[in-house]
Scaffold this motif. Sequence first.
Motif, PDB file in Angstrom:
ATOM      1  N   GLN A  61      46.492  34.975 -14.283  1.00 32.21           N
ATOM      2  CA  GLN A  61      45.598  34.979 -13.073  1.00 32.21           C
ATOM      3  C   GLN A  61      45.271  36.421 -12.885  1.00 32.21           C
ATOM      4  O   GLN A  61      44.072  36.492 -12.453  1.00 32.21           O
ATOM      5  CB  GLN A  61      46.435  34.307 -12.056  1.00 32.21           C
ATOM      6  CG  GLN A  61      45.808  34.271 -10.695  1.00 32.21           C
ATOM      7  CD  GLN A  61      44.683  33.545 -10.637  1.00 32.21           C
ATOM      8  OE1 GLN A  61      44.679  32.217 -10.824  1.00 32.21           O
ATOM      9  NE2 GLN A  61      43.384  34.103 -10.181  1.00 32.21           N
ATOM     10  N   ALA A  62      46.238  37.275 -12.986  1.00 30.51           N
ATOM     11  CA  ALA A  62      45.707  38.645 -12.791  1.00 30.51           C
ATOM     12  C   ALA A  62      44.625  39.297 -13.680  1.00 30.51           C
ATOM     13  O   ALA A  62      43.769  39.951 -13.034  1.00 30.51           O
ATOM     14  CB  ALA A  62      47.071  39.608 -12.747  1.00 30.51           C
ATOM     15  N   LEU A  63      44.664  38.976 -14.975  1.00 30.83           N
ATOM     16  CA  LEU A  63      43.725  39.206 -15.749  1.00 30.83           C
ATOM     17  C   LEU A  63      42.282  38.752 -15.398  1.00 30.83           C
ATOM     18  O   LEU A  63      41.206  39.531 -15.107  1.00 30.83           O
ATOM     19  CB  LEU A  63      43.892  39.008 -17.203  1.00 30.83           C
ATOM     20  CG  LEU A  63      42.830  39.280 -18.113  1.00 30.83           C
ATOM     21  CD1 LEU A  63      42.609  40.783 -18.329  1.00 30.83           C
ATOM     22  CD2 LEU A  63      43.001  38.661 -19.433  1.00 30.83           C
ATOM     23  N   ALA A  64      42.266  37.528 -14.845  1.00 30.69           N
ATOM     24  CA  ALA A  64      41.076  36.935 -14.539  1.00 30.69           C
ATOM     25  C   ALA A  64      40.537  37.542 -13.307  1.00 30.69           C
ATOM     26  O   ALA A  64      39.178  37.813 -13.095  1.00 30.69           O
ATOM     27  CB  ALA A  64      41.415  35.407 -14.224  1.00 30.69           C
ATOM     28  N   ASP A  65      41.355  37.828 -12.341  1.00 26.41           N
ATOM     29  CA  ASP A  65      41.057  38.582 -11.175  1.00 26.41           C
ATOM     30  C   ASP A  65      40.269  40.031 -11.434  1.00 26.41           C
ATOM     31  O   ASP A  65      39.307  40.345 -10.741  1.00 26.41           O
ATOM     32  CB  ASP A  65      42.184  38.666 -10.213  1.00 26.41           C
ATOM     33  CG  ASP A  65      42.583  37.381  -9.299  1.00 26.41           C
ATOM     34  OD1 ASP A  65      41.580  36.408  -9.289  1.00 26.41           O
ATOM     35  OD2 ASP A  65      43.704  37.401  -8.911  1.00 26.41           O
ATOM     36  N   ARG A  66      40.904  40.546 -12.420  1.00 22.02           N
ATOM     37  CA  ARG A  66      40.346  42.061 -12.571  1.00 22.02           C
ATOM     38  C   ARG A  66      39.150  41.895 -13.552  1.00 22.02           C
ATOM     39  O   ARG A  66      38.164  42.623 -13.300  1.00 22.02           O
ATOM     40  CB  ARG A  66      41.621  42.412 -13.710  1.00 22.02           C
ATOM     41  CG  ARG A  66      42.837  42.870 -12.632  1.00 22.02           C
ATOM     42  CD  ARG A  66      43.528  44.134 -13.057  1.00 22.02           C
ATOM     43  NE  ARG A  66      44.667  43.726 -13.825  1.00 22.02           N
ATOM     44  CZ  ARG A  66      45.608  44.609 -14.455  1.00 22.02           C
ATOM     45  NH1 ARG A  66      45.661  45.805 -13.724  1.00 22.02           N
ATOM     46  NH2 ARG A  66      46.327  44.259 -15.318  1.00 22.02           N
ATOM     47  N   VAL A  67      38.858  40.777 -14.296  1.00 22.48           N
ATOM     48  CA  VAL A  67      37.779  40.570 -15.224  1.00 22.48           C
ATOM     49  C   VAL A  67      36.694  40.151 -13.850  1.00 22.48           C
ATOM     50  O   VAL A  67      35.470  40.686 -14.034  1.00 22.48           O
ATOM     51  CB  VAL A  67      37.965  39.534 -16.010  1.00 22.48           C
ATOM     52  CG1 VAL A  67      36.572  39.261 -16.732  1.00 22.48           C
ATOM     53  CG2 VAL A  67      38.778  39.931 -17.113  1.00 22.48           C
ATOM     54  N   LEU A  68      37.024  39.490 -13.076  1.00 23.32           N
ATOM     55  CA  LEU A  68      35.941  38.846 -12.005  1.00 23.32           C
ATOM     56  C   LEU A  68      35.598  40.101 -11.311  1.00 23.32           C
ATOM     57  O   LEU A  68      34.271  40.209 -10.835  1.00 23.32           O
ATOM     58  CB  LEU A  68      36.623  38.034 -11.185  1.00 23.32           C
ATOM     59  CG  LEU A  68      35.954  37.345  -9.883  1.00 23.32           C
ATOM     60  CD1 LEU A  68      34.680  36.651 -10.590  1.00 23.32           C
ATOM     61  CD2 LEU A  68      36.625  36.159  -9.157  1.00 23.32           C
ATOM     62  N   SER A  69      36.446  40.996 -10.764  1.00 23.51           N
ATOM     63  CA  SER A  69      35.916  42.059  -9.900  1.00 23.51           C
ATOM     64  C   SER A  69      35.200  43.158 -11.008  1.00 23.51           C
ATOM     65  O   SER A  69      34.231  43.720 -10.329  1.00 23.51           O
ATOM     66  CB  SER A  69      37.368  42.813  -9.648  1.00 23.51           C
ATOM     67  OG  SER A  69      38.320  42.066  -8.943  1.00 23.51           O
ATOM     68  N   LEU A  70      35.343  43.081 -12.060  1.00 25.04           N
ATOM     69  CA  LEU A  70      34.560  43.877 -12.996  1.00 25.04           C
ATOM     70  C   LEU A  70      33.012  43.400 -13.208  1.00 25.04           C
ATOM     71  O   LEU A  70      32.158  44.029 -13.087  1.00 25.04           O
ATOM     72  CB  LEU A  70      35.075  43.929 -14.681  1.00 25.04           C
ATOM     73  CG  LEU A  70      34.245  44.724 -15.648  1.00 25.04           C
ATOM     74  CD1 LEU A  70      34.072  46.024 -15.194  1.00 25.04           C
ATOM     75  CD2 LEU A  70      34.792  44.545 -16.828  1.00 25.04           C
ATOM     76  N   SER A  71      33.207  41.965 -13.503  1.00 32.26           N
ATOM     77  CA  SER A  71      31.736  41.420 -13.222  1.00 32.26           C
ATOM     78  C   SER A  71      30.999  41.555 -12.079  1.00 32.26           C
ATOM     79  O   SER A  71      29.564  41.608 -12.124  1.00 32.26           O
ATOM     80  CB  SER A  71      32.211  39.637 -13.514  1.00 32.26           C
ATOM     81  OG  SER A  71      30.733  38.888 -13.651  1.00 32.26           O
ATOM     82  N   ALA A  72      31.545  41.753 -11.054  1.00 31.94           N
ATOM     83  CA  ALA A  72      30.957  41.929  -9.682  1.00 31.94           C
ATOM     84  C   ALA A  72      29.807  43.035  -9.735  1.00 31.94           C
ATOM     85  O   ALA A  72      29.041  43.196  -8.846  1.00 31.94           O
ATOM     86  CB  ALA A  72      31.815  41.860  -8.298  1.00 31.94           C
ATOM     87  N   HIS A  73      30.305  44.002 -10.556  1.00 30.56           N
ATOM     88  CA  HIS A  73      29.412  45.080 -10.776  1.00 30.56           C
ATOM     89  C   HIS A  73      28.019  44.926 -11.700  1.00 30.56           C
ATOM     90  O   HIS A  73      27.188  45.683 -11.425  1.00 30.56           O
ATOM     91  CB  HIS A  73      30.241  46.470 -11.181  1.00 30.56           C
ATOM     92  CG  HIS A  73      31.255  46.942 -10.528  1.00 30.56           C
ATOM     93  ND1 HIS A  73      30.947  47.949  -9.470  1.00 30.56           N
ATOM     94  CD2 HIS A  73      32.496  46.701 -10.143  1.00 30.56           C
ATOM     95  CE1 HIS A  73      32.080  48.206  -8.767  1.00 30.56           C
ATOM     96  NE2 HIS A  73      33.045  47.629  -9.242  1.00 30.56           N
ATOM     97  N   LEU A  74      28.335  43.858 -12.600  1.00 33.20           N
ATOM     98  CA  LEU A  74      27.241  43.846 -13.396  1.00 33.20           C
ATOM     99  C   LEU A  74      26.601  42.579 -13.381  1.00 33.20           C
ATOM    100  O   LEU A  74      25.558  42.394 -13.857  1.00 33.20           O
ATOM    101  CB  LEU A  74      28.236  43.475 -14.961  1.00 33.20           C
ATOM    102  CG  LEU A  74      29.016  44.816 -15.180  1.00 33.20           C
ATOM    103  CD1 LEU A  74      29.855  44.577 -16.427  1.00 33.20           C
ATOM    104  CD2 LEU A  74      28.201  46.011 -15.719  1.00 33.20           C
ATOM    105  N   ASP A  75      26.990  41.539 -12.496  1.00 30.82           N
ATOM    106  CA  ASP A  75      26.336  40.128 -12.533  1.00 30.82           C
ATOM    107  C   ASP A  75      26.158  39.645 -11.047  1.00 30.82           C
ATOM    108  O   ASP A  75      27.385  39.797 -10.470  1.00 30.82           O
ATOM    109  CB  ASP A  75      26.949  39.239 -13.304  1.00 30.82           C
ATOM    110  CG  ASP A  75      26.097  38.076 -13.607  1.00 30.82           C
ATOM    111  OD1 ASP A  75      25.317  37.960 -12.712  1.00 30.82           O
ATOM    112  OD2 ASP A  75      26.360  37.454 -14.415  1.00 30.82           O
TER     113      ASP A  75
END
Length: 242
Positions: A61-75
């Motif tokens: 879950q923590a990895l998913a939250d961090r990937v989602l946060s990264l995605s917010a910058h790109l998409d």
Amino acid sequence: MTGSAINLRKMEETAPALVNVYKSAGVSLRKHGLEGGRACVYLVLDYSGSMRPYYEDGSVQALADRVLSLSAHLDDDGRVPVVFFSTEVDAVEEVSLAGHAGRVTEIASRLGHMGKTAYHLAMDAVIDHYLESGSTLPALVVFQTDGGPINKLAAEKYLCKAARLPLFWQFVGFGNTRSSQFDFLRRLDELPVPAMRALDNAGYFHAGLDPRAVPDAELYDHLVAEFPAWLAAARTSGIVRV
């Protein structure tokens, strides 16, 4: 294009719990020359039997939250497609900023039997989703696993074939860094170019036995470190056209 796809104010409104990790992601993107860039982001999650502790302790879950946060910058759509895989593809779902809390844990809780690790089927699911989406943007695929694939040849073939698509595969290992389970991923990361694949389209790093303990800044640096070089090569070769 300048600035993040989803700005800080929208993050504060939509996913306040992720604001700090979002800021860390932004620092790494700037450091690697990716600020203002646009890309699709995918997450692939290992749902094999040995992964059970990582679902139970919140690491996945923590990895998913961090990937989602990264995605917010790109998409700017605020969502990340997520492929759960074991012996087969167990589910293709998505996580969103508005409903991120506990989302991956909830999906996993209803998937049933945890099988083995068929990388190539998960890769095929990502490729299908990307092609069907009609996107022309490059894609960063974060592919998490805690062991080698049941079919190494198929995984190798899929990675080599996918080198002609605008997809970069960033593999993330969970578990004992000394385990021979990860020898294959290290080899996959080093497959020769152009003898076997058109471009170096993969990276690999190991998050260790407690992936949640990897600092945000360190995780993001690993996730995006090899993406810029691939992006430049993919544009030069015409694989990425934007």
